[in-house]
Scaffold this motif. Structure first.
Motif, PDB file in Angstrom:
ATOM      1  N   THR A 111       0.838  -1.195   0.000  1.00  0.00           N
ATOM      2  CA  THR A 111       0.000   0.000   0.000  1.00  0.00           C
ATOM      3  C   THR A 111       0.874   1.246   0.000  1.00  0.00           C
ATOM      4  O   THR A 111       1.834   1.329   0.764  1.00  0.00           O
ATOM      5  CB  THR A 111      -0.903   0.017   1.256  1.00  0.00           C
ATOM      6  N   TYR A 112       0.517   2.214  -0.828  1.00  0.00           N
ATOM      7  CA  TYR A 112       1.244   3.486  -0.887  1.00  0.00           C
ATOM      8  C   TYR A 112       0.868   4.332   0.332  1.00  0.00           C
ATOM      9  O   TYR A 112      -0.304   4.548   0.626  1.00  0.00           O
ATOM     10  CB  TYR A 112       0.881   4.227  -2.178  1.00  0.00           C
ATOM     11  N   LEU A 113       1.869   4.807   1.074  1.00  0.00           N
ATOM     12  CA  LEU A 113       1.620   5.631   2.252  1.00  0.00           C
ATOM     13  C   LEU A 113       2.050   7.083   2.066  1.00  0.00           C
ATOM     14  O   LEU A 113       1.521   7.964   2.716  1.00  0.00           O
ATOM     15  CB  LEU A 113       2.346   5.061   3.471  1.00  0.00           C
ATOM     16  N   GLY A 114       3.012   7.339   1.225  1.00  0.00           N
ATOM     17  CA  GLY A 114       3.483   8.701   1.055  1.00  0.00           C
ATOM     18  C   GLY A 114       4.886   8.732   0.492  1.00  0.00           C
ATOM     19  O   GLY A 114       5.404   7.720   0.032  1.00  0.00           O
ATOM     20  N   THR A 115       5.488   9.894   0.542  1.00  0.00           N
ATOM     21  CA  THR A 115       6.832  10.060   0.001  1.00  0.00           C
ATOM     22  C   THR A 115       7.767  10.566   1.095  1.00  0.00           C
ATOM     23  O   THR A 115       7.337  11.072   2.122  1.00  0.00           O
ATOM     24  CB  THR A 115       6.851  11.080  -1.161  1.00  0.00           C
ATOM     25  N   GLU A 116       9.026  10.418   0.807  1.00  0.00           N
ATOM     26  CA  GLU A 116      10.061  10.938   1.690  1.00  0.00           C
ATOM     27  C   GLU A 116      10.993  11.768   0.821  1.00  0.00           C
ATOM     28  O   GLU A 116      11.282  11.395  -0.313  1.00  0.00           O
ATOM     29  CB  GLU A 116      10.824   9.782   2.328  1.00  0.00           C
ATOM     30  N   SER A 117      11.439  12.875   1.340  1.00  0.00           N
ATOM     31  CA  SER A 117      12.376  13.678   0.559  1.00  0.00           C
ATOM     32  C   SER A 117      13.602  14.001   1.406  1.00  0.00           C
ATOM     33  O   SER A 117      13.524  14.118   2.612  1.00  0.00           O
ATOM     34  CB  SER A 117      11.704  14.971   0.072  1.00  0.00           C
ATOM     35  N   MET A 118      14.692  14.097   0.715  1.00  0.00           N
ATOM     36  CA  MET A 118      15.951  14.486   1.342  1.00  0.00           C
ATOM     37  C   MET A 118      16.224  15.902   0.838  1.00  0.00           C
ATOM     38  O   MET A 118      16.046  16.186  -0.349  1.00  0.00           O
ATOM     39  CB  MET A 118      17.063  13.520   0.926  1.00  0.00           C
ATOM     40  N   SER A 119      16.615  16.753   1.726  1.00  0.00           N
ATOM     41  CA  SER A 119      16.897  18.141   1.345  1.00  0.00           C
ATOM     42  C   SER A 119      18.354  18.455   1.650  1.00  0.00           C
ATOM     43  O   SER A 119      19.019  17.752   2.397  1.00  0.00           O
ATOM     44  CB  SER A 119      15.996  19.093   2.133  1.00  0.00           C
ATOM     45  N   ILE A 120      18.799  19.554   1.065  1.00  0.00           N
ATOM     46  CA  ILE A 120      20.159  20.008   1.364  1.00  0.00           C
ATOM     47  C   ILE A 120      20.063  21.417   1.931  1.00  0.00           C
ATOM     48  O   ILE A 120      19.256  22.236   1.486  1.00  0.00           O
ATOM     49  CB  ILE A 120      21.080  19.964   0.118  1.00  0.00           C
ATOM     50  N   ASN A 121      20.840  21.661   2.942  1.00  0.00           N
ATOM     51  CA  ASN A 121      20.888  22.975   3.573  1.00  0.00           C
ATOM     52  C   ASN A 121      22.220  23.604   3.209  1.00  0.00           C
ATOM     53  O   ASN A 121      23.267  22.972   3.312  1.00  0.00           O
ATOM     54  CB  ASN A 121      20.762  22.830   5.092  1.00  0.00           C
TER      55      ASN A 121
END
Length: 189
Positions: A111-121
């Motif tokens: 089941t699809y629950l959502g996404t995750e993203s990696m960011s850069i600071n």
């Protein structure tokens, strides 16, 4: 031993050596004992599956959220699971697995629950901070800090910015301390 021979009605021992029938009996007894142990383990695992939710993760983000749960019936695998997903589920080593892709298997539900993203600071002192946009290409050859472990993100780093030096730090407190004093770009999720 004599009593066992009397009960079975066969000769198991010839002096101090097992007869062929004795050897056969020993092999069969070993199988029974192993089957009994397997049976016991399966029943215990089934009971554990009924009362404890064992959650494994592939992406690092959900691990942060799951660790904050304080339910005695939820057990979180503290390491990222990076392969052998189907076997871990099929063998009941984990009850639920959060991964970054659908699992195609008729015996499992995905089941699809959502996404995750990696960011850069980019700290203000960093030259890349002056750019309006940022791309992987612009990060080429740069030294970048990153939390660890990061699961599938590691492959993305190596594929998209192979010439960069990624410094992985696995202790959250220490990572925060390093970021406080650094002008290096850093990844976060």
């Amino acid at each position: 031993m004599k009593k066992l021979e009397d009960e079975l009605g066969v000769k198991l021992f010839i002096r101090l050596y097992l007869s062929e029938t004795g050897k056969y009996t020993a092999r069969e007894a070993k199988k029974l004992i192993n089957d009994n142990l397997d049976f016991i383990e399966k029943v215990k695992q089934f009971e554990k599956d009924q009362t404890t939710l064992i959650i494994g993760v592939n992406p690092p983000g959900p691990l942060l959220v799951l660790r904050s749960l304080k339910d005695k019936n939820i057990q979180i695998e503290n390491t990222l699971i990076e392969n052998n997903f189907k076997n871990l589920l099929a063998e009941h080593q984990i009850t639920c697995l959060l991964v970054n892709f659908p699992i195609e298997n008729r015996d499992l539900t995905s089941t699809y629950l959502g996404t995750e993203s990696m960011s850069i600071n980019l700290p203000a002192e960093n030259e890349l901070g002056k750019s309006k946009e940022l791309s992987f290409k612009m990060l080429k050859g740069k030294t970048i800090l990153s939390p660890s472990p990061i699961g599938f993100w590691t492959k993305i780093y190596h594929d998209e910015i192979p010439d960069s030096k990624i410094i992985f730090q696995d202790k959250t407190k220490e990572y925060s301390e390093i970021l406080h004093y650094s002008v290096l770009p850093f990844f976060y999720y």
